[in-house]
Design a protein around this motif. Structure first.
Motif, mmCIF file in Angstrom:
data_model
loop_
_atom_site.group_PDB
_atom_site.id
_atom_site.type_symbol
_atom_site.label_atom_id
_atom_site.label_comp_id
_atom_site.label_asym_id
_atom_site.label_seq_id
_atom_site.Cartn_x
_atom_site.Cartn_y
_atom_site.Cartn_z
ATOM 1 N N HIS A 275 0.659 -1.076 -0.022
ATOM 2 C CA HIS A 275 0.159 -0.026 0.024
ATOM 3 C C HIS A 275 0.912 1.291 0.005
ATOM 4 N N THR A 276 0.554 2.440 -0.402
ATOM 5 C CA THR A 276 1.060 3.684 -0.497
ATOM 6 C C THR A 276 1.543 3.784 0.980
ATOM 7 N N PHE A 277 0.601 4.051 1.970
ATOM 8 C CA PHE A 277 1.131 4.336 3.439
ATOM 9 C C PHE A 277 2.245 3.400 4.072
ATOM 10 N N GLN A 278 2.058 1.876 3.465
ATOM 11 C CA GLN A 278 3.269 1.169 3.819
ATOM 12 C C GLN A 278 4.565 1.362 3.426
ATOM 13 N N ARG A 279 4.562 1.747 1.990
ATOM 14 C CA ARG A 279 5.766 2.002 1.240
ATOM 15 C C ARG A 279 6.393 3.383 1.925
ATOM 16 N N ALA A 280 5.490 4.418 2.273
ATOM 17 C CA ALA A 280 6.153 5.704 2.925
ATOM 18 C C ALA A 280 6.471 5.531 4.035
ATOM 19 N N ALA A 281 5.543 4.496 4.816
ATOM 20 C CA ALA A 281 6.282 4.421 6.299
ATOM 21 C C ALA A 281 7.454 3.602 6.439
ATOM 22 N N LYS A 282 7.990 2.701 5.377
ATOM 23 C CA LYS A 282 9.108 2.135 5.525
ATOM 24 C C LYS A 282 10.390 3.360 4.929
ATOM 25 N N GLN A 283 10.019 4.044 4.203
ATOM 26 C CA GLN A 283 10.970 4.869 3.732
ATOM 27 C C GLN A 283 11.123 6.207 4.689
ATOM 28 N N TYR A 284 10.000 6.626 5.486
ATOM 29 C CA TYR A 284 9.985 7.843 6.141
ATOM 30 C C TYR A 284 9.710 7.669 7.661
ATOM 31 N N GLY A 285 9.110 6.335 7.976
ATOM 32 C CA GLY A 285 8.809 6.261 9.316
ATOM 33 C C GLY A 285 7.147 6.148 9.564
ATOM 34 N N HIS A 286 6.860 5.816 10.796
ATOM 35 C CA HIS A 286 5.374 5.867 11.050
ATOM 36 C C HIS A 286 4.795 7.023 11.471
ATOM 37 N N LEU A 287 5.376 7.845 12.275
ATOM 38 C CA LEU A 287 4.987 9.103 12.624
ATOM 39 C C LEU A 287 4.814 10.098 11.509
ATOM 40 N N PRO A 288 5.966 10.329 10.665
ATOM 41 C CA PRO A 288 5.721 11.363 9.407
ATOM 42 C C PRO A 288 4.528 10.955 8.677
ATOM 43 N N VAL A 289 4.401 9.540 8.411
ATOM 44 C CA VAL A 289 3.352 9.174 7.608
ATOM 45 C C VAL A 289 1.890 9.700 8.086
ATOM 46 N N LEU A 290 1.886 9.267 9.445
ATOM 47 C CA LEU A 290 0.626 9.497 10.013
ATOM 48 C C LEU A 290 0.124 11.065 10.185
ATOM 49 N N LEU A 291 1.406 11.722 10.445
ATOM 50 C CA LEU A 291 1.222 13.305 10.408
ATOM 51 C C LEU A 291 0.778 13.870 9.012
ATOM 52 N N ALA A 292 1.328 13.339 7.930
ATOM 53 C CA ALA A 292 1.194 13.673 6.611
ATOM 54 C C ALA A 292 -0.396 13.416 6.405
ATOM 55 N N CYS A 293 -0.809 12.252 6.673
ATOM 56 C CA CYS A 293 -2.328 11.658 6.568
ATOM 57 C C CYS A 293 -3.250 12.762 7.128
ATOM 58 N N TRP A 294 -2.945 13.093 8.385
ATOM 59 C CA TRP A 294 -3.692 14.338 9.131
ATOM 60 C C TRP A 294 -3.927 15.518 8.288
ATOM 61 N N VAL A 295 -2.429 16.029 7.886
ATOM 62 C CA VAL A 295 -2.495 17.276 7.067
ATOM 63 C C VAL A 295 -3.452 17.180 5.598
ATOM 64 N N ILE A 296 -3.119 16.150 5.084
ATOM 65 C CA ILE A 296 -4.124 15.753 4.008
ATOM 66 C C ILE A 296 -5.635 15.730 4.133
ATOM 67 N N ASN A 297 -5.979 15.164 5.390
ATOM 68 C CA ASN A 297 -7.442 15.066 5.905
ATOM 69 C C ASN A 297 -7.936 16.622 6.123
ATOM 70 N N LEU A 298 -7.218 16.918 7.025
ATOM 71 C CA LEU A 298 -7.622 18.387 7.507
ATOM 72 C C LEU A 298 -7.593 19.627 6.429
ATOM 73 N N PHE A 299 -6.622 19.686 5.705
ATOM 74 C CA PHE A 299 -6.356 20.733 4.897
ATOM 75 C C PHE A 299 -6.680 20.539 3.473
#
Length: 343
Positions: A275-299
Motif C-alpha cells: 500500500h502507499t502508506f506502507q511504502r511511505a512508512a518504510k521510507q520515512y517512518g510511521h509518525l511522519p506518514v501519520l502526520l502527513a495523513c492528518w495534514v491531507i485530511n484536515l487541509f
C-alpha cells in the motif's frame, strides 16, 4: 455533548489499557515478519476497547437521548463483524467465514435501513437538482451492501501502521458529527461517541504503538462509519459524496493497490505490504506518514467535502479534485507493485 464525549473517551482509554494487559498475559501478540511494519512483538486486539466503549455509549444514549430500538439494532449489527474479528485475533478464522459474516452484517443493516437513500446525480445546473434524485429501489440494497462491505474492508486493508486506522476513524467520525449537528441530533451523538472511542484507543496506538487494533476493531470501525455515512445521506443526499471524500486516503490507496495487484496477475487476496502508506512508512517512518495523513485530511479533504456539502451540484467534480493528488501519490510510491521478496 462535551460530557458525553469525555466520558466515552475515558472509558476507551481505560478499556484499552485493560485489554493490553490481557493480551500480554495471554501472549496474544502480533509477531513481526517480512510483511510487517513493526519490528517487535506487540499486543493485538485493542480494538475491542472501541467496540465496548461504543456499545456503552449507545446504552447511555438510550437513557439520555431516547435512542430508538431500530437505530440501536442497526449499529449493533456491527457486533457480528467485531465478533468474527475477535476470534480471528485469537486464532485463525478462514477468509470465507469472515467474508460471509461481513456480508450478513451488511445485509442486515440494509434491511433495517430499507435500502440506499435517494441517490443524488450532481449537475452544475441548479434548476435540475430536484430532477437529479434517483430512487435505486431494490438495486439500492445490493449497492448498499457492496458499499458497506467495501468500507469494512478498507479498514482491514489499511490498518497496517501505527495510528492510521484510529486516526482515520477519529477524523471521519468527527467530521460527520459536525455535519450531523445540522442534520440529526441522534446521529451527531453517535458520531461523537465513535470519535471519542477512537481517540481513547489512539492514545495507546500512537507511534510507537503499545497495542494494535486487530480485526475486532478495524472491521467494526469500517462498518460503523459506512452506516453513519448512509444514515447521514438519508438526511441529505449529498452526504454520500461528502463521506466518500472524507474517506479519500483509504478509498484511493486500497482501491488503487487492489486493482493494480489484480491487473498485474498477482495473488491480490494474499497479505502484502505494498500500500502507499506502507511504502511511505518504510521510507520515512510511521509518525511522519501519520502526520502527513492528518495534514491531507484536515487541509485538503475536509475543505473539499465542506464545499461539496454547500454546493451539491459540484459533488463529482469535488471527488475528482480530492482524489487526484492521492492517485498521484499511489503512483509515485508504486502502490501494488510486488517487492523483490514477493516476486
Amino acid at each position: 455533548m462535551i460530557f458525553h464525549f469525555v466520558l466515552i473517551l475515558l472509558v476507551s482509554i481505560a478499556l484499552t489499557g485493560l485489554i493490553r494487559y490481557y493480551a500480554l498475559s495471554r501472549k496474544i501478540l502480533d509477531m513481526p515478519n517480512q510483511r510487517s511494519s513493526h519490528t517487535v512483538p506487540t499486543p493485538r486486539g485493542g480494538g475491542l476497547a472501541i467496540v465496548l466503549a461504543f456499545v456503552f455509549s449507545m446504552l447511555l444514549l438510550v437513557i439520555t437521548q431516547g435512542l430508538d430500538a431500530k437505530t440501536m439494532l442497526v449499529f449493533l449489527s456491527a457486533l457480528l463483524v467485531a465478533g468474527i474479528g475477535f476470534f480471528d485475533d485469537h486464532g485463525h478464522v478462514p477468509a470465507r467465514w469472515r467474508f460471509l459474516t461481513h456480508l450478513l452484517a451488511a445485509m442486515l443493516v440494509m434491511v433495517l435501513l430499507h435500502g440506499m437513500p435517494l441517490l443524488l446525480l450532481p449537475t452544475p445546473l441548479d434548476w435540475m437538482l430536484d430532477r437529479s434524485m434517483v430512487d435505486l429501489s431494490w438495486l439500492g440494497y445490493a449497492v448498499g451492501v457492496f458499499l458497506l462491505v467495501w468500507f469494512l474492508n478498507l479498514f482491514n486493508f489499511m490498518d497496517g501502521t501505527d495510528g492510521i486506522a484510529a486516526s482515520e476513524s477519529l477524523f471521519v467520525a468527527t467530521a460527520l458529527a459536525g455535519y450531523a449537528f445540522y442534520l440529526d441530533r441522534t446521529l451527531c451523538f453517535l458520531a461523537i461517541s465513535l470519535a471519542a472511542a477512537s481517540l481513547g484507543f489512539l492514545g495507546w496506538n500512537w507511534p510507537k504503538a503499545k497495542i494494535f487494533m486487530g480485526d475486532v476493531g478495524s472491521g467494526f470501525l469500517g462498518l460503523l462509519l459506512g452506516i453513519l455515512v448512509l444514515m447521514a445521506a438519508q438526511q441529505a443526499a449529498v452526504m454520500l459524496y461528502c463521506g466518500l471524500i472524507l474517506f479519500g486516503i483509504f478509498v484511493v490507496d486500497a482501491t488503487y493497490t487492489l486493482l493494480y495487484r489484480f491487473c498485474s496477475k498477482q495473488k491480490w487476496y494474499e497479505a502484502h505490504c505494498s500500500h502507499t502508506f506502507q511504502r511511505a512508512a518504510k521510507q520515512y517512518g510511521h509518525l511522519p506518514v501519520l502526520l502527513a495523513c492528518w495534514v491531507i485530511n484536515l487541509f485538503w479533504l475536509l475543505p473539499i467535502s465542506l464545499l461539496v456539502f454547500l454546493y451539491p451540484a459540484y459533488a463529482l467534480l469535488g471527488m475528482a479534485l480530492a482524489y487526484s493528488p492521492l492517485l498521484f501519490l499511489a503512483y509515485l510510491f508504486k502502490a501494488g507493485q510486488a517487492d523483490w521478496n514477493q516476486s
